[in-house]
Design a protein around this motif. Structure first.
Motif, PDB file in Angstrom:
ATOM      1  N   ASP A  37      -9.033  -5.747   2.179  1.00  0.00           N
ATOM      2  CA  ASP A  37     -10.117  -4.806   2.380  1.00  0.00           C
ATOM      3  C   ASP A  37     -11.466  -5.485   2.534  1.00  0.00           C
ATOM      4  O   ASP A  37     -12.510  -4.836   2.576  1.00  0.00           O
ATOM      5  N   LYS A  50       1.208   4.048  -2.936  1.00  0.00           N
ATOM      6  CA  LYS A  50       0.814   5.411  -2.615  1.00  0.00           C
ATOM      7  C   LYS A  50       1.970   6.382  -2.752  1.00  0.00           C
ATOM      8  O   LYS A  50       1.746   7.590  -3.018  1.00  0.00           O
ATOM      9  N   ASN A  93      -5.322  -6.044  -3.049  1.00  0.00           N
ATOM     10  CA  ASN A  93      -4.314  -6.452  -2.029  1.00  0.00           C
ATOM     11  C   ASN A  93      -4.874  -7.642  -1.275  1.00  0.00           C
ATOM     12  O   ASN A  93      -5.700  -7.522  -0.378  1.00  0.00           O
ATOM     13  N   SER A 103      -7.609   0.487  -4.827  1.00  0.00           N
ATOM     14  CA  SER A 103      -7.731  -0.893  -4.352  1.00  0.00           C
ATOM     15  C   SER A 103      -9.091  -1.431  -4.704  1.00  0.00           C
ATOM     16  O   SER A 103     -10.121  -0.781  -4.520  1.00  0.00           O
ATOM     17  N   GLU A 122       0.821  -1.185   0.000  1.00  0.00           N
ATOM     18  CA  GLU A 122       0.000   0.000   0.000  1.00  0.00           C
ATOM     19  C   GLU A 122       0.865   1.249   0.000  1.00  0.00           C
ATOM     20  O   GLU A 122       0.567   2.228  -0.730  1.00  0.00           O
TER      21      GLU A 122
END
Lengths: 1023, 224
Positions: A890, A847, A863, A857, A843
């Protein structure tokens, strides 16, 4: 008031008191010393035996010596004056010891001889019982006591008689040694105490004989008295026969003897003064040996030319030649000893006629003989007829009237003989009266021959053992049996030539008188009388030896003790029945103990022979003390009710045998059963109650010898030496390496750090570009670039973030151009990580480095998060990614979304890019996914430190492209014509590498210089 | 509520502080360095545990057990029990209870690793080394022969270097000259490899230092 100390409690008390007020013990003995003196033991006196303690009598105090205490090792046993133990002796032994003291000097025996050693030799010492008569001591002393106390004698001693009767006389003196000695001898009651060893007193034989006349003897005498007239007539006939026979049938040897006698008489005329000394031995022996012939011949003294005694001797010799068979062959040896006494009388008679020419002793003998002859007539009126027999002539002649005939200068043996005669006559007169009365009462007919009759009675009343002895299968019969084994030569010759008849013949040739006598026996006696005479002929030698010894003892005892004994002691108590018979026969027969005169047995020698050779000192030193009163004896007996000597009175030699203290402590006191155990081996075999040789220890075994020397071989020695050297090296302390000073090291560390920081920071802080970009692209980078450029748009790409946060700066710079190239293609990204921190780094990576792409995402990338299980998880994910990680971090399901919808396996991804700083992680992905990927290229963006380990996989084409480190990222940016972090870090990186290279070079040079300087200094020191 | 910039500032500040704390090791072992290490270790462990719970245990075990069907629950009892038995390893007295789960993990891991090593490393690497002498692979023959020769010598000499067999002699055990020579060559290749590894490590470290220097500089310059 005098005080005495109580022997028991030790407290003082008045001497007037007899009982201690404290302990109630008797302070004074019951008897006084005066009584003791009055009741002193005399020889021949029977002691009074007391088996019970007198009421109120106390045990005398023990001696001061700690007798109950065990003997300690190394302590010699207490030497005790065992003479004081006299009172502890049994009666028989005290009596036995009392006699020799009164008659002979004490005999010293080997001291400290243990009795155990002497006892086993009893059987061996029994052999000398058959010693010649002249060497045998008086064994009959105390026999009357023995016979009287036959029941009191130990069973072992009474049982031993039959076993020993074949070869030797039985123990004439039974030793009542008390219970302690019985215990010591154990269960061997059949043992025989050797007469020689147990008879301490060879004297006082005659009184004993006189006193101990048994009943059967009295009966015999009565029978003889009844037949006295008959025997008298026979005697006269015999005398006439002898005279005739001596003239007509005298053998050659007798003729020679007469000739020699005549020659001797002629020689005696030439030297009258020395007649006694110059007389030949055989004559000197012959004279005394022919006492019976004196009376038989009845010849008066001849002229002065020939001494009367010599003439009588000739006549006696002649008569003796005819009479000898009856006296020698038919009478036992001991009866021959009676001839000694008769000889003395005969000598005295002969000497009366030759008083001026003969020595004094011979004169006395002649006078005695004269008195005897004069008394003979009167004595015949007093005595019964049986005493008129040839063998009893001496008895009659031994009258008190004849005693004065013995001059003071007479030899001792002659004096003793006279005394014996006198004492015997006194006793005989009394016994004759009794016997005559009994004979009248019985009314029995006795044979004419008194000896045979008495012998027959002896056979009837003698003990069994004596009967067995007489019935010895090897016993001799007739005259042969009467000849003693060690008969004097002259007597042997005498018997062998004329006297001894051939076996089996009833008639004795050559001796008319005797033959008539013998022939008259069957006529006058009952049938079988000849058989009854056989026991008399078969009387063993030991009995004759006893008689001879008794004679010797009487001679040595002196006349002083005889009257007292004969007066005090009753006859029936002292002499057993069988011995009384022997006494009577002894007085009747005419023995031939003349040899005893020439060879008197010394008292000491006799006692040594009689006493055990190894008698203990305490026993040998114990003397019958006349001062010891009978009261003390009784008291001592009372002290030991059982007749035992108390343990406290153990003599020294017994103390020496006692176990020492250590043994007692170890073994303990044995119980009664063990004390009575019979010893089975060793010199004490057969004894009971002896101290065990090995109490409780069993058989001791000698310990084995073990060598203390270590036996090792040479190899073992070498190995031991090597081990020792190794240990020695290990044990030596090593010098601690001196560390350098901390400050230079720290400064060096600071300098290096400062250089690196400056090298890295200076380009960053200044923003200057000092190093050119790389112009060469590595092939792996170019392969990766080709793959990236060959990816179709919107392809599913798997990005694996397997690096640690520490290496995020490097990997971000390395992977940023590659992912940027990927994102430029619009690839769908599936992000997974085998490291927990991987999803977060992914991540952060997206980013920070890919922020310009605005990847979201769930839309452009998913992820998936952490892939657990290591290699297994990688394999599982490679096989079935959707089942392995069904959801993204997520919470979404990317496998159902268009992002990853077409992905079933790992091979469904267009490209797999692994970002890792660890070669192992890269290897796992290569190994686990190599077979699954198929045609899907595997690219890796790795750290520079993992390149050496991962590059071979690139060379093997397992990894299709590599982007390594900052340099690879910078090269990939340069290939993409991008400016990114690579460009930013490149100067720092390049400068930092340069500084590092310089430091390495400088450090290497410094190291070389240091080594060179050290060697140089070492060389200079050597030089 | 913290905004992104605030979080970035805090993150940058924490990054700056912890970076200085780690660099404090230049003056030696100090509490700041140790504190930074402990914090990193703790945060990493906590983050790992949270990730394991959030990414593994809850979605793959407890959630199906609680919300799944019976079949899934029954099947998940096996990993649940084995997982619980691993806690028995915490106590030496009950450590034996965790052996089955540990055995299962080690067994499966070893089997996967061995299979992957054989099929993914040994055979491919052996084949790759052999293929170096494939003249048909393209490129310059001399270059390939030289490269392949170096690979061959490097590989053999390195393997020979780790051959510790020796022959017993009078002076003691001694390897043959061939082995010693090949070993010395292998030692050279090993030393070169270590040098390369050190260079890669140094390159990675210097890259991290550069990143930290730039982050510090960025952080410092952000306040300027």
């Amino acid at each position: 008031m005098a005080e005495i100390r109580c022997p028991m409690c030790g407290k003082s008390a008045s001497d007037e008191l007899e009982i201690c007020p404290s302990c109630q013990a008797r302070l004074k003995p019951l008897g006084s010393l005066s009584n003791i003196d009055e009741k002193s033991i005399h020889a021949g006196e029977a002691p009074v035996r007391k088996d019970e303690m007198e009421p109120g009598q106390e045990v005398p105090p023990k001696s001061d010596s700690p007798q109950e205490e065990p003997i300690r090792p190394g302590v010699a046993p207490t030497k005790k004056n065992t003479a004081e133990l006299e009172f502890a002796l049994p009666n028989w032994l005290r009596k036995l010891r009392g006699q020799p003291e009164s008659n002979q000097p004490p005999v010293e025996e080997p001291a400290q001889a243990p009795i155990e050693e002497s006892l086993p030799d009893v059987a061996d010492e029994m052999e000398p019982a058959s010693t010649p008569a002249e060497e045998a001591p008086d064994l009959l002393s105390g026999l009357e006591q023995t016979s009287r106390e036959e029941d009191q004698a130990p069973s072992w001693l009474s049982n031993i008689k039959p076993s020993a009767k074949k070869e030797e006389p039985p123990a004439n003196v039974p030793i009542e040694d008390g219970n302690w000695l019985n215990n010591l001898r154990g269960d061997s009651p059949g043992q025989v105490l050797e007469p020689d060893s147990l008879k301490p007193e060879p004297l006082q034989e005659e009184p004993v004989f006189e006193q101990g006349v048994p009943d059967w003897m009295k009966k015999l005498q009565a029978e003889v008295d009844s037949q006295a007239p008959a025997s008298k007539s026979v005697e006269e006939d015999q005398t006439e026969t002898v005279e005739e026979g001596s003239k007509e049938e005298s053998p050659d040897w007798l003729i020679q003897l007469q000739a020699e006698t005549q020659a001797y008489s002629a020689a005696a005329d030439d030297a009258p003064s020395g007649q006694g000394e110059e007389a030949p031995n055989w004559l000197g022996k012959l004279g005394p040996e022919t006492p019976a012939t004196v009376e038989a011949s009845g010849l008066p003294a001849e002229g002065s030319e020939t001494p009367d005694w010599l003439k009588n001797l000739q006549a006696e010799t002649q008569s003796f030649a005819s009479e000898e068979p009856s006296s020698e062959t038919e009478s036992p040896d001991w009866l021959k000893e009676a001839g000694l006494e008769a000889q003395a009388s005969a000598d005295g008679e002969v000497a009366s006629g030759t008083e001026s020419e003969t020595p004094d002793w011979l004169k006395n003998a002649q006078a005695e003989m004269q008195a005897f002859t004069s008394e003979e007539g009167s004595s015949e009126t007093k005595s019964p007829d049986w005493l008129k027999e040839p063998g009893s002539e001496t008895q009659v002649s031994a009258n008190e009237d004849t005693v004065p005939g013995t001059g003071s200068d007479a030899p001792d043996w002659l004096k003793n003989a006279q005394v014996e005669m006198q004492a015997f006559a006194t006793e005989e007169s009394a016994s004759e009266l009794e016997s005559s009365e009994e004979l009248k009462e019985s009314g029995l007919e006795t044979p004419v021959f008194a000896e045979d009759s008495s012998a027959s009675e002896a056979v009837l009343e003698t003990p069994d053992w004596l009967k067995n002895l007489q019935a010895d299968p090897h016993g001799l019969t007739g005259v042969e049996a009467a000849v003693p084994r060690e008969m004097p030569d002259w007597l042997k010759n005498l018997g062998s030539q004329d006297i001894l008849p051939p076996e089996g013949e009833n008639e004795l040739p050559g001796t008319p008188g005797e033959s008539e006598e013998v022939r008259s026996v069957p006529t006058t006696s009952e049938p079988g009388m000849s058989e009854q005479t056989a026991p008399m002929d078969l009387e063993p030698d030991w009995l004759s030896n006893l008689k001879a010894e008794g004679e010797i003892a009487q001679q040595e005892a002196g006349a002083s003790s005889q009257p007292a004994l004969s007066e005090d002691v009753p006859e029936s108590e002292l002499v057993p029945d069988w011995l009384k018979n022997i006494d009577k026969t002894d007085t009747i027969s005419s023995g031939t103990p003349a040899l005893l005169m020439d060879e008197p047995v010394p008292d000491e020698v006799a006692s040594q022979e009689l006493l055990p050779a190894e008698m203990p000192d305490w026993l040998s030193s114990m003397k019958p003390d006349g001062t010891i009163s009978q009261m003390e004896t009784e008291k001592s007996e009372a002290d030991s009710p059982d007749g035992l000597i108390q343990p406290a009175e153990l003599p020294s030699w017994v103390q020496a045998m006692r176990p020492v203290e250590s043994m007692i402590a170890e073994v303990g006191i044995p119980d009664g059963s063990t004390e009575q155990a019979t010893e089975k081996a060793g010199p004490l075999a057969g004894l009971r109650g002896v101290l065990p040789a090995t109490p409780g220890l069993g058989k001791l075994r000698k310990p084995l010898n073990y060598s203390i020397k270590l036996r090792v071989t040479e190899d073992q020695n070498q190995q031991a030496a090597q081990l020792e050297q190794m240990l020695e090296v290990e044990t030596q302390s090593k010098p601690v390496a001196t560390s350098g000073k901390e400050l230079p090291k720290r400064i060096l560390r600071w300098v290096v750090a400062l250089l690196l920081i400056l090298a890295v920071g200076l380009p960053a802080f200044s923003g200057m570009q000092i190093t050119p970009p790389p112009s060469l692209y590595p092939p792996e980078l170019m392969a990766a670039r080709e793959i990236m450029f060959g990816l179709p748009a919107n392809s599913a790409v798997l990005l694996v973030f397997d690096y640690e946060p520490a290496y995020s700066g490097e990997l971000e710079v390395t992977a940023a151009p590659l992912v940027d190239n990927l994102l430029y293609s619009g690839a769908r990204l599936a992000i997974v990580s085998t490291s927990p921190t991987g999803p977060a780094l992914a991540e952060h990576f997206l980013k920070t480095t890919q922020s310009q792409h605005n990847y979201l995402s769930g839309q452009q990338y998913a992820n998936l998060g952490y892939l657990a299980g290591g290699a297994s998880g990688v394999l599982s994910f490679a096989l079935n990614p959707s089942q392995t990680i069904p959801q993204a971090i997520d919470g979404g399901s990317p496998w159902q979304t268009p992002l990853l919808q077409d992905i079933r396996t790992l091979a469904d991804f267009k490209v797999v890019i692994v970002l890792t700083d660890n070669a192992d992680t890269a290897r796992i992905w290569v190994e686990q996914t190599g077979a699954i990927l198929g045609q899907t290229p595997l690219l890796m963006a790795i750290s520079a430190q993992a390149e050496p380990m991962i590059r071979p996989y690139y060379d093997s084409q397992q990894i299709k492209g590599l982007v390594t480190g900052l340099a690879g990222g910078k090269a990939y940016e340069q290939a993409l014509q991008l400016s990114g972090l690579g460009q930013l870090y490149w100067d720092s990186y390049s400068l930092g590498l340069f500084v590092a290279e310089c430091i390495i070079i400088f450090g290497s040079l410094w190291s070389l210089i240091s080594v060179w300087r050290n060697r140089k200094s070492a060389h200079e020191e050597e030089v | 509520m913290l905004t992104g910039s605030s979080l970035d500032l805090i993150t940058a500040f924490l990054g700056f502080i912890f970076t200085l704390m780690i660099l404090s090791y230049l003056i030696g072992d100090n509490p700041l360095f140790r504190l930074a290490i402990y914090i990193f270790v703790g945060v990493s462990a906590g983050y790992a545990a949270s990730v394991a719970w959030q990414n593994i245990l809850w979605p793959k075990l407890f959630q199906p057990l609680m919300l799944g069907n019976t079949q899934d629950r029954m099947l998940l009892l096996v990993p649940l029990v084995l997982g619980l038995l691993l806690f028995a390893k915490l106590s030496p007295r009950s450590a034996r209870l965790g052996n089955p789960a540990m055995a299962f993990l080690v067994g499966t891991g070893a089997a996967v690793a061995i299979g992957g090593a054989v099929l993914g490393t040994i055979f491919p690497q052996t084949l790759a080394t052999i293929n170096l002498f494939d003249t048909s692979a393209g490129g310059s023959l001399v270059e390939r022969l030289l490269e392949s020769s170096i690979f061959l010598v490097g590989t053999i000499s390195t393997l020979v270097y780790f051959h510790f067999g020796a022959r017993a002699t009078v002076t003691g055990p001694q390897r043959s000259r061939l082995v010693n020579g090949m070993g010395w060559v292998g030692k050279f290749f090993i030393a070169t490899t270590f040098g390369v590894l050190f260079a890669g490590a140094y390159a990675a470290a210097i890259t991290a230092l550069i990143e930290r220097m730039f982050s510090l500089w960025i952080f410092l310059t952000s306040f300027l």
